[in-house]
Motif scaffolding. Structure first.
Motif, PDB file in Angstrom:
ATOM      1  N   ASP A 266      28.428 121.484 -38.411  1.00 15.16           N
ATOM      2  CA  ASP A 266      29.419 120.824 -37.862  1.00 15.16           C
ATOM      3  C   ASP A 266      29.399 120.530 -36.316  1.00 15.16           C
ATOM      4  OD1 ASP A 266      28.843 123.145 -36.740  1.00 15.16           O
ATOM      5  OD2 ASP A 266      30.331 124.171 -36.290  1.00 15.16           O
ATOM      6  N   CYS A 267      27.636 120.028 -36.214  1.00 13.73           N
ATOM      7  CA  CYS A 267      27.817 119.130 -34.783  1.00 13.73           C
ATOM      8  C   CYS A 267      26.242 118.683 -35.252  1.00 13.73           C
ATOM      9  CB  CYS A 267      26.857 120.627 -33.575  1.00 13.73           C
ATOM     10  SG  CYS A 267      25.982 121.765 -34.844  1.00 13.73           S
TER      11      CYS A 267
ATOM     12  N   ARG B 162      24.759 119.873 -27.471  1.00 14.40           N
ATOM     13  CA  ARG B 162      25.534 119.576 -28.689  1.00 14.40           C
ATOM     14  C   ARG B 162      26.274 119.721 -28.760  1.00 14.40           C
ATOM     15  NH1 ARG B 162      24.377 125.315 -31.924  1.00 14.40           N
ATOM     16  NH2 ARG B 162      22.026 125.003 -32.925  1.00 14.40           N
ATOM     17  N   THR B 163      27.318 118.447 -29.411  1.00 19.83           N
ATOM     18  CA  THR B 163      28.230 118.385 -29.762  1.00 19.83           C
ATOM     19  C   THR B 163      29.025 118.229 -30.690  1.00 19.83           C
ATOM     20  OG1 THR B 163      30.063 116.398 -28.641  1.00 19.83           O
ATOM     21  CG2 THR B 163      28.163 115.964 -29.422  1.00 19.83           C
ATOM     22  N   ASP B 164      30.159 117.936 -31.099  1.00 21.72           N
ATOM     23  CA  ASP B 164      30.283 117.791 -31.769  1.00 21.72           C
ATOM     24  C   ASP B 164      30.148 116.640 -32.702  1.00 21.72           C
ATOM     25  OD1 ASP B 164      32.722 119.333 -32.387  1.00 21.72           O
ATOM     26  OD2 ASP B 164      34.424 118.315 -31.189  1.00 21.72           O
TER      27      ASP B 164
ATOM     28  N   ARG C 118      27.456 121.103 -25.357  1.00 23.03           N
ATOM     29  CA  ARG C 118      27.298 122.630 -24.873  1.00 23.03           C
ATOM     30  C   ARG C 118      25.893 122.230 -24.517  1.00 23.03           C
ATOM     31  NH1 ARG C 118      30.306 122.034 -29.172  1.00 23.03           N
ATOM     32  NH2 ARG C 118      28.978 122.182 -30.947  1.00 23.03           N
ATOM     33  N   ARG C 119      25.330 123.137 -23.849  1.00 21.20           N
ATOM     34  CA  ARG C 119      24.322 123.363 -22.839  1.00 21.20           C
ATOM     35  C   ARG C 119      23.511 124.571 -23.686  1.00 21.20           C
ATOM     36  NH1 ARG C 119      24.093 120.159 -17.254  1.00 21.20           N
ATOM     37  NH2 ARG C 119      24.321 117.991 -18.097  1.00 21.20           N
ATOM     38  N   TRP C 120      22.195 124.502 -24.080  1.00 26.34           N
ATOM     39  CA  TRP C 120      21.648 126.058 -24.422  1.00 26.34           C
ATOM     40  C   TRP C 120      19.916 125.326 -24.152  1.00 26.34           C
ATOM     41  CZ3 TRP C 120      17.239 126.188 -26.939  1.00 26.34           C
ATOM     42  CH2 TRP C 120      16.739 127.377 -27.879  1.00 26.34           C
ATOM     43  N   MET C 121      18.826 126.803 -23.786  1.00 23.84           N
ATOM     44  CA  MET C 121      17.469 126.930 -23.046  1.00 23.84           C
ATOM     45  C   MET C 121      17.130 128.192 -24.119  1.00 23.84           C
ATOM     46  SD  MET C 121      15.371 128.548 -21.419  1.00 23.84           S
ATOM     47  CE  MET C 121      15.940 129.376 -19.668  1.00 23.84           C
TER      48      MET C 121
ATOM     49  N   ARG D 263      18.456 119.812 -15.125  1.00 24.52           N
ATOM     50  CA  ARG D 263      17.443 118.328 -14.614  1.00 24.52           C
ATOM     51  C   ARG D 263      17.339 117.880 -16.159  1.00 24.52           C
ATOM     52  NH1 ARG D 263      12.990 117.842 -10.978  1.00 24.52           N
ATOM     53  NH2 ARG D 263      12.732 120.601 -11.924  1.00 24.52           N
ATOM     54  N   LYS D 264      17.212 119.073 -17.313  1.00 24.76           N
ATOM     55  CA  LYS D 264      16.569 118.611 -18.445  1.00 24.76           C
ATOM     56  C   LYS D 264      17.418 118.313 -19.536  1.00 24.76           C
ATOM     57  CE  LYS D 264      12.344 120.563 -17.744  1.00 24.76           C
ATOM     58  NZ  LYS D 264      12.356 121.062 -16.391  1.00 24.76           N
ATOM     59  N   TRP D 265      19.061 118.905 -19.358  1.00 25.33           N
ATOM     60  CA  TRP D 265      20.193 118.635 -19.608  1.00 25.33           C
ATOM     61  C   TRP D 265      19.848 117.682 -19.274  1.00 25.33           C
ATOM     62  CZ3 TRP D 265      21.434 123.339 -18.142  1.00 25.33           C
ATOM     63  CH2 TRP D 265      21.013 125.429 -19.067  1.00 25.33           C
ATOM     64  N   ALA D 266      20.365 117.004 -18.216  1.00 23.34           N
ATOM     65  CA  ALA D 266      20.776 115.883 -18.050  1.00 23.34           C
ATOM     66  C   ALA D 266      19.845 114.157 -18.035  1.00 23.34           C
ATOM     67  CB  ALA D 266      20.977 115.832 -15.661  1.00 23.34           C
ATOM     68  N   ARG D 267      19.042 114.512 -18.484  1.00 28.10           N
ATOM     69  CA  ARG D 267      18.139 113.578 -18.927  1.00 28.10           C
ATOM     70  C   ARG D 267      18.231 113.858 -20.536  1.00 28.10           C
ATOM     71  NH1 ARG D 267      11.263 113.670 -17.681  1.00 28.10           N
ATOM     72  NH2 ARG D 267      11.831 113.000 -15.388  1.00 28.10           N
ATOM     73  N   LEU D 268      17.789 114.958 -20.976  1.00 28.64           N
ATOM     74  CA  LEU D 268      18.516 115.177 -22.822  1.00 28.64           C
ATOM     75  C   LEU D 268      20.212 113.334 -22.717  1.00 28.64           C
ATOM     76  CD1 LEU D 268      17.758 118.198 -23.775  1.00 28.64           C
ATOM     77  CD2 LEU D 268      17.588 115.867 -24.762  1.00 28.64           C
TER      78      LEU D 268
END
Length: 411
Positions: A296-297, A269-271, A337-340, A316-321
């Motif tokens: 807001d995101c 997520r980001t702004d 912002r990273r979430w799982m 690696r999942k966040w990096a691929r996204l």
């Protein structure tokens, strides 16, 4: 006044609490998750009325190699968690016969048909109608070949009350301006979106308290009593287990078979600056990624990682996204912002909703896999009916936990 203790304060537990309070029960809800880190509050926000076909489908197992993370796909089967996903996979294969798939479609169809009307009734009753957007969603492709296959697949799929049409030219031109990747797409009507998951959580908790319910920020434990079950230290007439992936650990010590796995999803997520507020969720089907704008995101989400809910996340999942976002040229920039989070998934991809025959004061509602947000309000109404011995508005025999007992139904 009859009382009920609810274990689990995700979207299913909170909507059930509101429904039960509206039926005159005294409600105490147990949820230690003050951070709102559960799948209920990190999902794609998509009210997916079109997902009538269970993912336990003929051909599901054969398709696994081409969908693996190592091959560029969205399915991850970590070797470190093989003890969880191997037995689950065997049960998934057994549930993927044509007969059981057809029975699953028949069971999910009326639930999903009721989903959007129940969502509208819920947000209107909460005096928060803007939480629900009914603008459908858009599915896109990046090549002629994937567009042909995608269009054919959706034409052949059961999609319930949803309909499929073309993306109008002005909207498609806007999409082409946002990304350098897509060449085709279709627009679904009848589906929808929650506009702000964080606000939804706050509104639901406030509604529980305003109706006289009590929220306890503590871990609950089930114990057997002479005539049923109880939450240790908190007696009540009824108990509802709606604790997502934690429901298995609550029920198996009491002798129930709950072959549920954590189906872990990831998002970044980001702004929201740069992503239009009026666009519905956009699915980039070639990448198994959905992008959703909230208040807001903006969020990009993907992946089906089968395993242990408490195992460390895979960076690696966040990096691929993040690579997908960059390769598509989307106007989404970090820092992210990273979430799982872990979806609660049963091998036939049907939820568990019902009342226990062995412990008559025990109700349960969990295992909604990708459809927890979609089906929460209709599930809440079914739980409300069960609690007061009314006839449920939708047939729920197919969702009984007894289907996993050795004597349970196979078809």
């Amino acid at each position: 006044m009859r009382s009920i203790g609810i274990i689990g304060g995700g979207i299913v537990g909170l909507t059930a609490a509101v429904a039960l309070l509206d039926r005159g029960l005294a409600v105490t809800l147990f949820d230690p998750d003050v951070s709102k880190g559960a799948a209920s509050w990190g999902n794609a926000g998509h009210i997916a009325v079109e997902q009538v076909a269970p993912l336990a489908a003929p051909g599901a197992v054969r398709s696994v190699p081409g969908r693996l993370f190592a091959s560029g796909g969205a399915l991850a089967l970590p070797l470190s968690m093989a003890a969880s996903w191997v037995p689950f996979g065997l049960k998934l294969a057994a549930a993927s016969t044509p007969q059981r798939f057809s029975a699953g479609v028949a069971a999910l169809t009326p639930l999903l048909a009721a989903a959007m009307p129940r969502w509208r009734a819920l947000v209107d009753g909460l005096d928060a109608p803007d939480l629900l957007r009914q603008d459908g969603h858009i599915v896109t492709w990046e090549s002629d070949a994937t567009a042909r296959r995608g269009r054919l697949k959706w034409r052949r799929s059961a999609i319930g009350t949803a309909t499929i049409g073309e993306v109008d030219s002005p909207t498609f031109s806007r999409l082409r301006g946002l990304t350098k990747g897509i060449i085709d797409g279709v627009r679904f009507s009848g589906s929808g979106q929650v506009s702000d998951l964080a606000r939804l959580a706050d509104v639901l908790e406030a509604a529980v308290v305003a109706r006289g319910g009590v929220i306890v920020r503590d871990v609950a434990r089930l114990v057997e009593t002479g005539d049923g079950v109880a939450i240790a230290g908190h007696p009540s007439d009824l108990v509802l287990v709606s604790a997502g992936v934690r429901s298995r650990g609550l029920l198996e010590p009491l002798g129930y078979r709950v072959p549920m796995i954590a189906e872990r999803g990831y998002h970044i997520r980001t702004d929201a600056a740069g992503w239009p507020a009026d666009l519905p969720p956009i699915v980039f089907e070639d990448r198994s990624m959905i992008v959703t704008r909230y208040a807001d995101c903006v969020q990009a989400a993907s992946f089906v990682e089968l395993g242990n809910p408490d195992a460390p996340a895979d960076p690696r999942k966040w990096a691929r996204l993040e690579r997908h976002v960059a390769q598509l040229g989307l106007p989404i920039t970090g820092p992210f912002r990273r979430w799982m989070g872990a979806r609660p998934t049963l091998p036939d991809y049907l939820p568990a909703i019902g009342r226990s025959a062995r412990h008559p004061n025990l109700l349960y509602a969990f295992g909604h896999q990708h459809l927890g947000l979609t089906l929460a309000p209709v599930t809440a109404q079914l739980v409300g009916a069960l609690a007061v011995a009314d006839e449920p508005s939708v047939a729920i025999a197919r969702f009984s936990l007894d289907r996993f007992s050795r004597q349970g139904p196979r078809a």
